[in-house]
Design an enzyme around this catalytic site. Structure first.
Site, short mmCIF file in Angstrom:
data_model
loop_
_atom_site.label_atom_id
_atom_site.label_comp_id
_atom_site.label_asym_id
_atom_site.label_seq_id
_atom_site.Cartn_x
_atom_site.Cartn_y
_atom_site.Cartn_z
N TYR A 60 0.85 -1.18 0.00
CA TYR A 60 0.00 0.00 0.00
C TYR A 60 0.89 1.24 0.00
O TYR A 60 1.60 1.52 0.96
CB TYR A 60 -0.92 0.05 1.22
CG TYR A 60 -1.93 -1.07 1.31
CD1 TYR A 60 -2.26 -1.85 0.21
CD2 TYR A 60 -2.56 -1.36 2.52
CE1 TYR A 60 -3.19 -2.88 0.31
CE2 TYR A 60 -3.49 -2.38 2.63
CZ TYR A 60 -3.80 -3.14 1.51
OH TYR A 60 -4.71 -4.16 1.63
N SER A 206 -13.02 -5.95 1.77
CA SER A 206 -14.04 -5.39 0.86
C SER A 206 -15.45 -5.89 1.20
O SER A 206 -16.20 -6.31 0.32
CB SER A 206 -13.70 -5.70 -0.60
OG SER A 206 -12.50 -5.10 -0.98
N PRO A 207 -15.84 -5.85 2.49
CA PRO A 207 -17.18 -6.36 2.86
C PRO A 207 -18.31 -5.47 2.33
O PRO A 207 -19.47 -5.89 2.36
CB PRO A 207 -17.14 -6.36 4.39
CG PRO A 207 -16.17 -5.27 4.73
CD PRO A 207 -15.12 -5.34 3.66
N LEU A 208 -17.96 -4.28 1.85
CA LEU A 208 -18.96 -3.38 1.27
C LEU A 208 -18.89 -3.38 -0.25
O LEU A 208 -19.31 -2.42 -0.90
CB LEU A 208 -18.79 -1.96 1.82
CG LEU A 208 -19.01 -1.82 3.33
CD1 LEU A 208 -18.77 -0.39 3.78
CD2 LEU A 208 -20.41 -2.27 3.73
N ARG A 210 -16.31 -3.12 -2.22
CA ARG A 210 -15.40 -2.06 -2.66
C ARG A 210 -16.12 -0.71 -2.78
O ARG A 210 -15.84 0.09 -3.67
CB ARG A 210 -14.71 -2.44 -3.98
CG ARG A 210 -13.93 -3.75 -3.87
CD ARG A 210 -13.26 -4.12 -5.18
NE ARG A 210 -12.71 -5.47 -5.12
CZ ARG A 210 -11.46 -5.77 -4.76
NH1 ARG A 210 -10.64 -4.82 -4.39
NH2 ARG A 210 -11.05 -7.02 -4.76
N PHE A 212 -19.43 -0.36 -3.28
CA PHE A 212 -20.68 -0.45 -4.05
C PHE A 212 -21.91 -0.31 -3.15
O PHE A 212 -22.88 0.36 -3.50
CB PHE A 212 -20.72 -1.77 -4.81
CG PHE A 212 -22.03 -2.04 -5.50
CD1 PHE A 212 -22.36 -1.38 -6.67
CD2 PHE A 212 -22.94 -2.95 -4.98
CE1 PHE A 212 -23.58 -1.62 -7.31
CE2 PHE A 212 -24.15 -3.20 -5.60
CZ PHE A 212 -24.47 -2.53 -6.77
N PHE A 213 -21.86 -0.94 -1.97
CA PHE A 213 -23.05 -0.94 -1.12
C PHE A 213 -23.20 0.36 -0.32
O PHE A 213 -24.11 0.48 0.49
CB PHE A 213 -23.05 -2.15 -0.20
CG PHE A 213 -23.31 -3.44 -0.93
CD1 PHE A 213 -24.57 -3.70 -1.46
CD2 PHE A 213 -22.29 -4.35 -1.16
CE1 PHE A 213 -24.81 -4.87 -2.17
CE2 PHE A 213 -22.53 -5.53 -1.86
CZ PHE A 213 -23.79 -5.78 -2.37
N GLY A 216 -24.07 2.51 -4.60
CA GLY A 216 -24.50 1.89 -5.84
C GLY A 216 -23.80 2.45 -7.06
O GLY A 216 -22.61 2.79 -7.02
#
Length: 343
Positions: A60, A206-208, A210, A212-213, A216
């Site tokens: 990173y 990335s539980p979301l 990346r 998106f949630f 959207g």
């Protein structure tokens, strides 16, 4: 604010906060690196809020994220966190190499210790599996680093089930890190059951989805030019036109539940079991507080089933990772006998 509890990660004694903090984007994975003072303040706020499992890696930045955490954790704070880092991906001349040979493992660990300004890394993962080096060789060197007190616990990231089994026989693996979210569920077939059979903790990155949630299809419109997510097939315009329907359904259910769609998606991961620690990343304190709020969202079995019905196998268009990037699907290593023969 919801209370962040503690969970046991694996069966070797590692205990972490039930939710962690992925630190990747602080150093510019989604665009420009964020101001260092702001990110140090974010890390301090996370710790004060009960989030003590901090996840970084040498790639990173590269390197700058570990340096940032080293500055943030000076003094007594170091003993209040479970610090995870990784090795195994090296960038040179614009090309990424995946390395797992013993000399590289040691050099990478010692360099990370220096950048983090610590004597020991709590959880040290192989970031990606080197398919040219038997996993026994790589984990054998990690075992020596544990014996030397430079690493407390060993982890693997994006490793295949067979590789996990072989590695665990050489030295106990405390945690496997993998992408797991409402729209990345392929790991449930083989990897998750293998981890649970062997008593290995699960860290969901990335539980979301990346990001998106969180918003959207609108998310794509906000991507800066150098955001790596532009290269993810799932975010291609032609795929997002289809995938946005999933977000709309999650958002509608979140409205019914009185939470945000990101909280609902994160709560779904939390409900997978007390051996799972999601590590959502953020660079904003308000988003971190919102993620903590997901711990208060309770889901019935019927609601879990409803959520999962939105993301059936054919509901999502596009691969979850950059084409050609190594994942657990290409993470088997050669037999140990081949290494001995070559040595």
């Amino acid at each position: 604010m919801a209370k962040v509890g503690r969970i046991k990660l694996g069966s070797q004694g590692l205990e972490v906060s039930a939710q962690g903090l992925g630190c990747m984007n602080m150093s510019g994975a989604h665009g420009t690196p964020k101001p260092e003072p702001d990110m140090i303040a974010l890390v301090h706020h996370a710790i004060q809020s009960g989030i003590t499992h901090l996840d970084t890696t040498d790639i990173y930045g590269p390197h700058t994220n570990e340096i940032l955490l080293g500055k943030a954790l000076k003094g007594a704070l170091r003993n209040k966190v479970e610090l995870a880092s990784k090795f195994g991906v090296s960038f040179a001349d614009g090309k990424a190499d995946i390395l797992g040979d013993p000399a590289y493992v040691r050099a990478a660990c010692e360099a990370s210790l220096k950048r983090l300004e610590v004597d020991c890394i709590d959880l040290y993962y192989q970031h990606r599996v080197d398919t040219h080096v038997p996993i026994e060789v790589t984990v054998g060197k990690l075992k020596k680093l544990v014996e030397e007190g430079k690493v407390k616990y060993i982890g693997l990231s994006e490793a295949s089930a067979s590789t996990i089994r072989i590695a665990h026989a050489v030295h106990p693996i405390a945690a496997v890190q993998l992408e797991w979210s409402l729209w990345a569920r392929d790991v449930e077939e083989d990897i998750i059951p293998t981890c649970r059979e062997l008593g290995i903790g699960i860290v969901a990155y990335s539980p979301l989805g990346r990001g998106f949630f969180s918003s959207g299809a609108k998310l794509v419109e906000s991507f800066p030019e150098n955001d790596y997510r532009k290269r993810l097939p799932r975010f291609y315009p032609e795929n997002m036109e289809h995938n946005k329907i999933i977000f709309e359904r999650v958002n509608e259910m979140a409205t019914r539940k009185g939470c945000t769609p990101s909280q609902l998606a994160l709560a779904w991961v939390h409900h997978q079991g007390n051996d799972v620690c999601p590590i959502p990343g953020t660079t904003r304190i308000e988003n971190l507080n919102q993620n903590i709020g997901a711990l208060s969202v309770k889901l019935t079995p019927e609601e879990m089933a409803e959520l999962e019905s939105f993301v059936s196998t054919d509901a999502i268009k596009g691969e979850r990772s950059v084409l050609g990037l190594a994942t657990y699907k290409d993470a088997d290593t050669p037999p140990l006998s081949s290494w001995k023969a070559a040595a």
